[in-house]
Scaffold this motif. Structure first.
Motif, PDB file in Angstrom:
ATOM      1  N   GLU A  25       0.828  -1.206   0.000  1.00 18.62           N
ATOM      2  CA  GLU A  25       0.000   0.000   0.000  1.00 18.62           C
ATOM      3  C   GLU A  25       0.866   1.260   0.000  1.00 18.62           C
ATOM      4  OE1 GLU A  25      -3.304   1.948   2.845  1.00 18.62           O
ATOM      5  OE2 GLU A  25      -3.172  -0.239   2.902  1.00 18.62           O
ATOM      6  N   LYS A  26       1.919   1.225   0.794  1.00 18.76           N
ATOM      7  CA  LYS A  26       2.821   2.389   0.897  1.00 18.76           C
ATOM      8  C   LYS A  26       3.570   2.625  -0.429  1.00 18.76           C
ATOM      9  CE  LYS A  26       5.288   5.022   3.957  1.00 18.76           C
ATOM     10  NZ  LYS A  26       5.134   5.721   5.159  1.00 18.76           N
ATOM     11  N   MET A  27       3.821   1.533  -1.160  1.00 16.42           N
ATOM     12  CA  MET A  27       4.581   1.653  -2.411  1.00 16.42           C
ATOM     13  C   MET A  27       3.740   2.184  -3.581  1.00 16.42           C
ATOM     14  SD  MET A  27       6.626  -1.978  -2.392  1.00 16.42           S
ATOM     15  CE  MET A  27       7.374  -1.800  -4.007  1.00 16.42           C
ATOM     16  N   LEU A  28       2.472   1.775  -3.607  1.00 19.00           N
ATOM     17  CA  LEU A  28       1.657   1.990  -4.820  1.00 19.00           C
ATOM     18  C   LEU A  28       1.657   3.424  -5.369  1.00 19.00           C
ATOM     19  CD1 LEU A  28      -1.345  -0.459  -4.243  1.00 19.00           C
ATOM     20  CD2 LEU A  28       0.505  -0.640  -5.936  1.00 19.00           C
ATOM     21  N   PRO A  29       1.507   4.463  -4.530  1.00 18.10           N
ATOM     22  CA  PRO A  29       1.469   5.816  -5.106  1.00 18.10           C
ATOM     23  C   PRO A  29       2.743   6.188  -5.866  1.00 18.10           C
ATOM     24  CG  PRO A  29       0.834   5.838  -2.775  1.00 18.10           C
ATOM     25  CD  PRO A  29       1.318   4.457  -3.078  1.00 18.10           C
ATOM     26  N   TYR A  30       3.857   5.528  -5.531  1.00 18.07           N
ATOM     27  CA  TYR A  30       5.122   5.875  -6.194  1.00 18.07           C
ATOM     28  C   TYR A  30       5.227   5.271  -7.602  1.00 18.07           C
ATOM     29  CZ  TYR A  30       6.260   7.870  -1.765  1.00 18.07           C
ATOM     30  OH  TYR A  30       6.227   8.660  -0.646  1.00 18.07           O
ATOM     31  N   PHE A  31       4.285   4.387  -7.930  1.00 15.48           N
ATOM     32  CA  PHE A  31       4.226   3.878  -9.307  1.00 15.48           C
ATOM     33  C   PHE A  31       3.314   4.764 -10.156  1.00 15.48           C
ATOM     34  CE2 PHE A  31       5.121  -0.139  -7.020  1.00 15.48           C
ATOM     35  CZ  PHE A  31       6.268  -0.507  -7.693  1.00 15.48           C
ATOM     36  N   THR A  32       2.436   5.508  -9.470  1.00 13.49           N
ATOM     37  CA  THR A  32       1.430   6.254 -10.220  1.00 13.49           C
ATOM     38  C   THR A  32       1.614   7.758 -10.023  1.00 13.49           C
ATOM     39  OG1 THR A  32      -0.082   5.803  -8.374  1.00 13.49           O
ATOM     40  CG2 THR A  32      -0.249   4.362 -10.293  1.00 13.49           C
ATOM     41  N   GLU A  33       0.852   8.364  -9.084  1.00  8.23           N
ATOM     42  CA  GLU A  33       0.893   9.837  -9.023  1.00  8.23           C
ATOM     43  C   GLU A  33       2.225  10.411  -8.550  1.00  8.23           C
ATOM     44  OE1 GLU A  33      -1.689   8.838  -5.269  1.00  8.23           O
ATOM     45  OE2 GLU A  33      -1.240   7.933  -7.201  1.00  8.23           O
TER      46      GLU A  33
END
Ligand code: PLP
Length: 393
Positions: A25-33
């Motif tokens: 969960e903590k990683m996911l935003p760094y792949f997108t926004e």
């Protein structure tokens, strides 16, 4: 039916671990926004830079040190290579001390340096896999520049007294006018033991994400302030010139979160892991004829247990367990495809015929008493089918 349709009794956590949902969960935003390059100047990049800075602070705080001393790498192997070749790269010759039970990610870079003219001494271990700190100190020479000893062995779980090894080695080095760095491969120690670098007395420490419920292909090297390393990867000068390449921000953020979680759960999981390990070891001794336990009863992490079974090779046992939905391993993952007996067990004096029949069972945060009962029952059935104790109950 796919593998995910049934629950696997996964007992190979020393090989790798499933990702913790909070880490993902903590990683996911760094792949997108938050995809910006942390080196760029605009505000989008600032978010990535903030994630990277926060990950460095978190990692440093678990190690009891400062953010500037953390170098993010592509995993435990790279961290070991950077520690060993990076410290050798600043000189033309010299002597390294390591041990016979290190992971290949230490042994092979040391061998590469030997080919370039460096000298190495590999200190042995006793039958429980323990290094005698005095033996390390006795091997010190005036030109020794590095002592590299793992914190926890990946095959048998034996813990080394790194603080004592470093203390004796430093004092022996001072006596002969030398100056050593102490490195520890703590890949299997994270989440199991304290990683406080001052208490351990180390200058360099390797960590890996995927052993602690984080992503694969990311790790860290602690580099004590003032220690110079020749970088393995030169380029844009990221990681304070010590590891170039645009940072793998999502994985680094995941690594730090995994380390933080592993550290926060460490104390609470101790008792449970010890209880599970005791049930496993006593269960094998009671229920599996012609079996033996490889390792230390006292200086061992409870998560890793290694057994030998007379008259069989590890591979058919593992395949039999796999058929019953249990994932375990023989020795380390990288050597489990070969029939060579484990170099660790051989160094501990285990008979080669028994060493090829070794199985490593490594527990994790989701392992239950029922999983231990299951593996004990299944081991008995598999070994019986393989004909190792036809008359046993
Ligand atoms: C003790 C030890 N050191 C280093 C490594 C290598 O780490 P990585 O897979 O992150 O390169 C491993 C992995 O098995 C290990 O167990």
């Amino acid at each position: 039916m796919t593998i995910s349709d049934e629950r696997i009794n996964y007992l190979d956590h020393a090989s790798t671990t499933p990702m913790h949902p909070d880490v993902l969960e903590k990683m996911l935003p760094y792949f997108t926004e938050k995809f910006g390059n942390p080196s760029s100047l605009y505000s989008l990049a600032g978010e990535a830079r903030y994630g990277l800075d926060e990950a460095r602070e978190t990692t440093a705080s678990v190690l009891g040190t400062r953010a500037g001393e953390i170098v993010f790498t592509g995993g435990g192997s790279e961290s070991n290579n950077l520690a060993i070749k990076g410290s050798a790269g600043l000189r033309d010759s010299g002597h390294i001390i390591t041990t016979v039970i290190e992971h290949h990610a230490v042994i092979h870079p040391v061998e590469q340096l030997e080919k370039l003219g460096f000298d190495a001494t590999c200190v042995g271990v006793d039958s429980s896999g323990r290094v005698d700190p005095q033996e390390v100190a006795d091997a010190i020479r005036g030109d020794t520049f590095l002592v590299s000893v793992m914190l926890v062995n990946n095959e048998v779980g034996t813990i080394q007294d790194i603080a004592e090894i470093g203390r004796l080695a430093r004092s022996a080095s001072e006596k002969v006018g030398g100056n050593i760095l102490v490195h520890t491969d703590a890949v299997q120690g994270a989440g199991k033991l304290s990683l406080n670098v001052d208490e351990l007395g180390v200058d360099l420490m390797s960590l890996s994400g995927h052993k602690i419920y984080g992503p694969k292909g990311v790790g860290a090297l602690y580099v004590r302030r003032g220690v110079e390393l020749d970088p393995l990867i030169a380029g844009g000068g990221q990681e304070r010139q010590r590891r170039s390449g645009t940072e793998n921000v999502a994985s680094i953020v995941g690594f730090a979160e995994a380390l933080r979680l592993a550290e926060s759960e460490r104390a609470d999981s101790r008792e449970r892991m010890h209880a599970l390990s005791t049930t496993l070891i006593e269960g094998v001794a009671e229920r599996i004829p012609r079996s033996s336990f490889n390792g230390s009863n006292t200086d061992r992490v409870p998560e890793i247990s290694n057994f030998s079974f007379e008259g069989v090779e590890g591979e058919p046992v593992l395949l039999g367990l796999d058929f019953k939905g249990i994932a375990a391993s023989s020795g380390s993952a990288c050597s489990s495809a070969s029939l060579e007996p484990s170099h660790v067990l051989i160094a501990m004096g285990v008979d080669p015929a028994l060493a090829v029949g070794s199985v490593r069972i490594s527990l994790g945060r989701d392992t239950t008493e029922a999983d231990i009962s299951d593996v004990l029952q299944s081991l008995h059935e598999v070994l019986e089918q393989l004909g190792t104790f036809p008359s046993a109950k």
